[in-house]
Design a protein around this motif. Structure first.
Motif, PDB file in Angstrom:
ATOM      1  N   PRO A 175     -46.783 -20.054  37.050  1.00 31.91           N
ATOM      2  CA  PRO A 175     -47.059 -19.769  35.627  1.00 31.91           C
ATOM      3  C   PRO A 175     -47.480 -18.335  35.328  1.00 31.91           C
ATOM      4  N   TRP A 176     -48.359 -17.743  36.138  1.00 34.28           N
ATOM      5  CA  TRP A 176     -48.802 -16.389  35.806  1.00 34.28           C
ATOM      6  C   TRP A 176     -47.664 -15.386  35.964  1.00 34.28           C
ATOM      7  N   VAL A 177     -46.721 -15.675  36.891  1.00 32.20           N
ATOM      8  CA  VAL A 177     -45.552 -14.809  37.058  1.00 32.20           C
ATOM      9  C   VAL A 177     -44.626 -14.935  35.851  1.00 32.20           C
ATOM     10  N   ALA A 178     -44.405 -16.167  35.396  1.00 30.02           N
ATOM     11  CA  ALA A 178     -43.546 -16.372  34.235  1.00 30.02           C
ATOM     12  C   ALA A 178     -44.086 -15.647  33.009  1.00 30.02           C
ATOM     13  N   GLU A 179     -45.399 -15.690  32.799  1.00 31.44           N
ATOM     14  CA  GLU A 179     -45.984 -15.003  31.650  1.00 31.44           C
ATOM     15  C   GLU A 179     -45.885 -13.488  31.806  1.00 31.44           C
ATOM     16  N   MET A 180     -46.095 -13.003  33.022  1.00 28.95           N
ATOM     17  CA  MET A 180     -45.951 -11.568  33.273  1.00 28.95           C
ATOM     18  C   MET A 180     -44.533 -11.106  32.951  1.00 28.95           C
ATOM     19  N   LYS A 181     -43.541 -11.883  33.355  1.00 34.93           N
ATOM     20  CA  LYS A 181     -42.157 -11.516  33.085  1.00 34.93           C
ATOM     21  C   LYS A 181     -41.872 -11.560  31.585  1.00 34.93           C
ATOM     22  N   ARG A 182     -42.450 -12.538  30.892  1.00 39.03           N
ATOM     23  CA  ARG A 182     -42.246 -12.609  29.448  1.00 39.03           C
ATOM     24  C   ARG A 182     -42.788 -11.348  28.770  1.00 39.03           C
ATOM     25  N   ILE A 183     -43.972 -10.919  29.192  1.00 38.62           N
ATOM     26  CA  ILE A 183     -44.554  -9.703  28.626  1.00 38.62           C
ATOM     27  C   ILE A 183     -43.688  -8.491  28.962  1.00 38.62           C
ATOM     28  N   ALA A 184     -43.234  -8.417  30.212  1.00 42.57           N
ATOM     29  CA  ALA A 184     -42.453  -7.258  30.651  1.00 42.57           C
ATOM     30  C   ALA A 184     -41.144  -7.129  29.891  1.00 42.57           C
ATOM     31  N   ARG A 185     -40.593  -8.246  29.448  1.00 39.09           N
ATOM     32  CA  ARG A 185     -39.305  -8.220  28.748  1.00 39.09           C
ATOM     33  C   ARG A 185     -39.457  -8.127  27.240  1.00 39.09           C
ATOM     34  N   SER A 186     -40.685  -8.236  26.739  1.00 38.94           N
ATOM     35  CA  SER A 186     -40.880  -8.327  25.300  1.00 38.94           C
ATOM     36  C   SER A 186     -40.381  -7.066  24.609  1.00 38.94           C
ATOM     37  N   GLY A 187     -39.616  -7.287  23.558  1.00 45.24           N
ATOM     38  CA  GLY A 187     -39.160  -6.165  22.748  1.00 45.24           C
ATOM     39  C   GLY A 187     -37.979  -5.404  23.314  1.00 45.24           C
ATOM     40  N   PHE A 188     -37.408  -5.879  24.421  1.00 46.85           N
ATOM     41  CA  PHE A 188     -36.279  -5.142  24.995  1.00 46.85           C
ATOM     42  C   PHE A 188     -35.257  -6.132  25.533  1.00 46.85           C
ATOM     43  N   PRO A 189     -33.975  -5.972  25.199  1.00 45.54           N
ATOM     44  CA  PRO A 189     -32.941  -6.849  25.758  1.00 45.54           C
ATOM     45  C   PRO A 189     -32.678  -6.470  27.208  1.00 45.54           C
TER      46      PRO A 189
END
Length: 259
Positions: free
Chosen positions: A157-171
């Motif tokens: 879970p903490w990895v999935a959230e980190m990836k979501r943040i890292a991808r936010s705002g960029f395709p």
């Protein structure tokens, strides 16, 4: 003055592919290596014969070092990389390896000169219509091609959230997906996965994400905000809040014997 035309997907991919060289030292310091088991699995297709290995799209030598750790002598390894700054980092880290400037689409080696071509975290940037014949050309009969990609284990879970943040705002689109279709020159592609880990801290994890191409091409202030959000997330997560932790990785690995 008219507004600038929107950037095409092809131009964006090219800009991302060219973004690593200016940050070669950070790439060398922060990117993970690969499991030795994955390298050995690819080379098992050589059935025990001595291997002359090409590390293609070698970057700063992350895979080169694993080849050496797997028992391939330095004199049997050639690294080819198009970016001079990345190649300089590789030469500093692996001075005994032959390191050449060149691309997958035009490999600076003779026909049949290697037994294996291994590609770490790079094949999705290649023009495969040109790269496949070149890889086939430099392989000796019965030679093997292998591709390796590290990806974060999003089942955590903490990895999935980190990836979501890292991808936010960029395709976060890629030139090619990880994992590749079969080709007449390389039929019967086999694919498997290996677990891997990279020791990180909140700050070094953010630095790793800072070497990803979609982050490298961001404006400085935008990048700083994004990486700050990564650090905040990790410091607020029990598994990663204090000191060093292991980033769980999955290494997708494929291999195919040249036809």
């Amino acid at each position: 003055m008219p507004d600038a035309l929107p950037e095409s997907p092809e131009d964006l991919t090219a800009r991302r592919a060219a973004s690593f060289g200016a940050n070669a030292a950070a790439y060398a310091a922060e990117r993970p290596d690969y499991p030795i088991a994955a390298v050995r699995w690819v080379l098992d297709r050589l059935e025990g014969r001595p291997a002359r290995v090409l590390d293609l799209g070698a970057g700063t030598g992350k895979l080169t070092g694993v080849l050496a750790a797997a028992g391939i002598p330095a004199e049997a390894i050639t690294a080819v990389e198009p970016d001079p700054a990345m190649l300089d980092e590789l030469r500093r880290a692996h001075p005994g390896v032959t390191a050449l400037e060149g691309a997958a689409e035009e490999i600076p080696l003779p026909d049949g000169s290697v037994d294996a071509v291994l590609i770490g975290q790079a094949m999705h940037w290649f023009d495969l219509d040109r790269a496949y014949p070149e890889i086939h050309r430099v392989l000796a009969p019965g030679g093997v091609m292998g591709g390796l990609w590290n990806r974060d284990d999003s089942a955590v879970p903490w990895v999935a959230e980190m990836k979501r943040i890292a991808r936010s705002g960029f395709p976060v689109a890629r030139g090619r997906p990880r994992g590749l279709p079969e080709h007449p020159l390389f039929p019967n592609v086999e694919q498997t996965e290996f677990p891997h880990v990279q020791p990180r801290t909140a700050e070094s994890m953010a630095a790793t994400i800072g070497t990803h191409s979609h982050v490298l091409i961001m404006d400085g202030p935008e990048r700083d905000v994004l990486l700050g959000r990564i650090v905040d997330h990790l410091r607020a997560t029990p598994e990663t809040a204090e000191g060093e932790f292991d980033l769980p990785l999955i290494t997708l690995t494929l291999r195919a014997v040249a036809a």
